[in-house]
Motif scaffolding. Structure first.
Motif, mmCIF file in Angstrom:
data_model
loop_
_atom_site.group_PDB
_atom_site.id
_atom_site.type_symbol
_atom_site.label_atom_id
_atom_site.label_comp_id
_atom_site.label_asym_id
_atom_site.label_seq_id
_atom_site.Cartn_x
_atom_site.Cartn_y
_atom_site.Cartn_z
ATOM 1 N N ILE A 141 -5.988 -63.000 -50.443
ATOM 2 C CA ILE A 141 -6.560 -62.242 -49.334
ATOM 3 C C ILE A 141 -7.947 -62.790 -49.033
ATOM 4 N N GLN A 142 -8.215 -63.062 -47.754
ATOM 5 C CA GLN A 142 -9.466 -63.683 -47.349
ATOM 6 C C GLN A 142 -10.568 -62.640 -47.157
ATOM 7 N N THR A 143 -11.087 -62.182 -48.262
ATOM 8 C CA THR A 143 -12.201 -61.245 -48.268
ATOM 9 C C THR A 143 -12.801 -61.224 -49.662
ATOM 10 N N ARG A 144 -14.050 -60.753 -49.759
ATOM 11 C CA ARG A 144 -14.690 -60.617 -51.063
ATOM 12 C C ARG A 144 -14.566 -59.202 -51.619
ATOM 13 N N GLU A 145 -13.814 -58.363 -50.935
ATOM 14 C CA GLU A 145 -13.593 -57.013 -51.423
ATOM 15 C C GLU A 145 -12.738 -57.040 -52.687
ATOM 16 N N THR A 146 -12.774 -55.938 -53.407
ATOM 17 C CA THR A 146 -11.906 -55.794 -54.577
ATOM 18 C C THR A 146 -10.803 -54.779 -54.265
ATOM 19 N N PHE A 147 -9.696 -54.902 -54.980
ATOM 20 C CA PHE A 147 -8.514 -54.095 -54.682
ATOM 21 C C PHE A 147 -7.921 -53.523 -55.967
ATOM 22 N N ASP A 148 -7.128 -52.481 -55.794
ATOM 23 C CA ASP A 148 -6.322 -51.998 -56.903
ATOM 24 C C ASP A 148 -5.261 -53.044 -57.199
ATOM 25 N N ALA A 149 -5.029 -53.296 -58.470
ATOM 26 C CA ALA A 149 -4.065 -54.320 -58.857
ATOM 27 C C ALA A 149 -3.123 -53.773 -59.920
ATOM 28 N N LEU A 150 -1.894 -54.256 -59.888
ATOM 29 C CA LEU A 150 -0.908 -53.860 -60.890
ATOM 30 C C LEU A 150 -0.978 -54.807 -62.085
#
Length: 463
Positions: A141-150
């Motif tokens: 994903i082209q962003t520096r954000e963080t995400f929930d991950a499995l």
């Protein structure tokens, strides 16, 4: 630390593989109250890591006449036009920095890929690695954000009868969760391609679920949903998922910067063990991988494998069929070693094999044949274990192979196909691409050609 190195380190920490888990005690519902328990907390825990994958590709639309005569007659006045085609699938975020796993067939040929989260946010993606043979793709994903991950679970700890959830976006209606059990393990011959090791489930999997996650009761990803078995195209209670342990190796290869996913080179060919073969070899069960051929100087020969041996297990895990052997070695990975349990005439022994990339023992020297000859328009290369692996040919294949044929060329008109091995031309053995190019430049009046296609010799004459 460079950004790329940080990405690899952060994600590799997430994907650290532990030793195969010991089967835990499991219980079935014992009361009406337990039967009324809900999966809702588990869904809330995992749903944010499931994404929709949108892939767009530009394709050429032919003229309305769709007839070569009319196309040639009207020429440039009726040029072919382009149009966009879209496909929809699912994916799973496995890295907090935006690493997404999906199926290769979801994004194959796409010019533009986006993912949409369950909260409606959309992001563009780039492809880090894809492979049609294992049908996996890794996106960033082209962003520096963080995400929930499995978290990636240990698919070797999965047992038949375990409860599972399948999360995806079937039919494009929005995120959907279905439940079921693991119906079988080590399934092969499910779909086209050389990968044959799937988790089978009766959780409903429908079009659009491809690339979505198969989740266990701990909220861990144990598989990537990839196929259904149905004549009508809908779920009939038989779905298949790529095991998480292969996904781990694939993702690690992607974040390590590899542009191709290499399978370990063994240097041997294997056949299934039938009941007759098992009886003849003194085996109690018809399972394992029967060694039919071993290449000289290969890792298999160095390990001590011989034709007639049967590989029964890899690192202590039973091997049901040759596809299972390939899967087990792939999950060990390039650069590792594997301990093989081998039956040799009814006597079991332990062998250690080193796993490396298929070598290019002979430079491929790829060439496009040109000029006035039947081979004009064919791209040819010298065979080696690496070229054979890329073309999905037996590892021991030798000679000059056709890797591509230009459409409408003389080579296409005489019927040459990729994977054809050119054996002989006008009585002269074709030992290399250089020899072939020299032979076609002689321009004889008659062409006598011998090729090998799928193990069959074909002789043709041209004037």
């Amino acid at each position: 630390m460079k950004f790329g190195q940080g990405l690899a380190t952060a994600t590799l920490l997430l994907l650290t593989v532990t030793s195969p888990a010991v089967a835990q005690d499991k219980t079935v519902p014992a009361s009406q109250m337990e039967m009324q328990l809900s999966f809702a907390p588990l869904v809330k825990k995992t749903a944010n890591a499931t994404v929709n994958v949108y892939a767009e590709r530009v394709v050429e639309r032919r003229s309305p006449f769709n007839d070569p005569f009319f196309e040639e007659f009207f020429g440039q006045r009726m040029p072919n036009r382009t149009q966009k085609q879209s496909s929809l699938g699912s994916g799973v975020i496995v890295g907090k920095d935006g690493i997404v796993v999906t199926n290769n067939h979801v994004i194959e040929g796409a010019d533009d890929i986006k993912v949409a989260l369950s909260d409606g946010r959309e992001y563009p993606c780039t492809v880090l690695l894809k492979d049609d043979r294992v049908d996996l793709a890794v996106l960033k994903i082209q962003t520096r954000e963080t995400f929930d991950a499995l978290p990636l679970g240990d698919s070797d700890a999965v047992e038949v009868g375990d409860l599972v959830l399948a999360i995806g976006n079937p039919f494009g209606v929005g995120q959907t969760v279905t439940s079921g059990i693991v119906s079988a393990l080590a399934r092969n011959q499910v779909k086209a391609g050389d990968f044959g090791f799937f988790i089978q489930t009766d959780a409903s999997i429908n079009p659009g679920n491809s690339g979505g996650g198969l989740i266990d009761m701990k909220g861990e990803l144990i598989g990537i949903n990839t196929a259904i078995f149905s004549r009508g195209g809908g779920s009939n209670g038989v779905g298949f998922a790529i095991p998480a342990n292969l996904v781990k190796v694939f993702v690690a290869s992607a974040i390590g910067g590899n542009t191709t996913f290499d399978r370990p080179f063994v240097g041997a060919t294997f056949d299934a063990v039938t009941s007759d073969v098992a009886e003849a070899l003194g085996l109690h069960k018809a399972r394992g991988a029967l060694v039919s051929k071993v290449l000289s100087g290969s890792p298999a020969e160095k390990a001590g494998l011989k034709p007639g041996d049967v590989v029964l297990a890899v690192n202590g895990i039973a091997v049901e069929h040759p596809d299972a052997l390939g899967y087990r070695l792939a999950t060990v990975g390039i650069g590792g070693t594997a301990k093989l349990t081998v039956s040799d005439g009814g006597r079991q022994e332990q062998l250690t094999i080193a796993l490396d990339r298929p070598p290019e023992t002979t430079p491929r020297d790829e060439r496009l044949i040109e000029g006035r000859n039947p081979f004009s328009g064919a791209v040819v290369a010298n065979l080696s274990p690496r070229v054979a692996d890329e073309l999905r040919m037996p590892a021991g294949s030798v000679g000059v192979v056709v890797t591509d044929v230009n459409r409408g060329s003389p080579a296409a008109r005489i019927g040459l196909q990729p994977r054809d091995i050119i054996i002989e031309l006008n009585g002269t053995s074709v030992a290399s691409t250089e020899v072939l190019e020299g032979l076609v430049s002689d321009d004889p009046s008659v062409w006598r050609v011998e090729i090998e296609r799928d193990g069959q010799r074909i002789r043709q004459f041209f004037r």
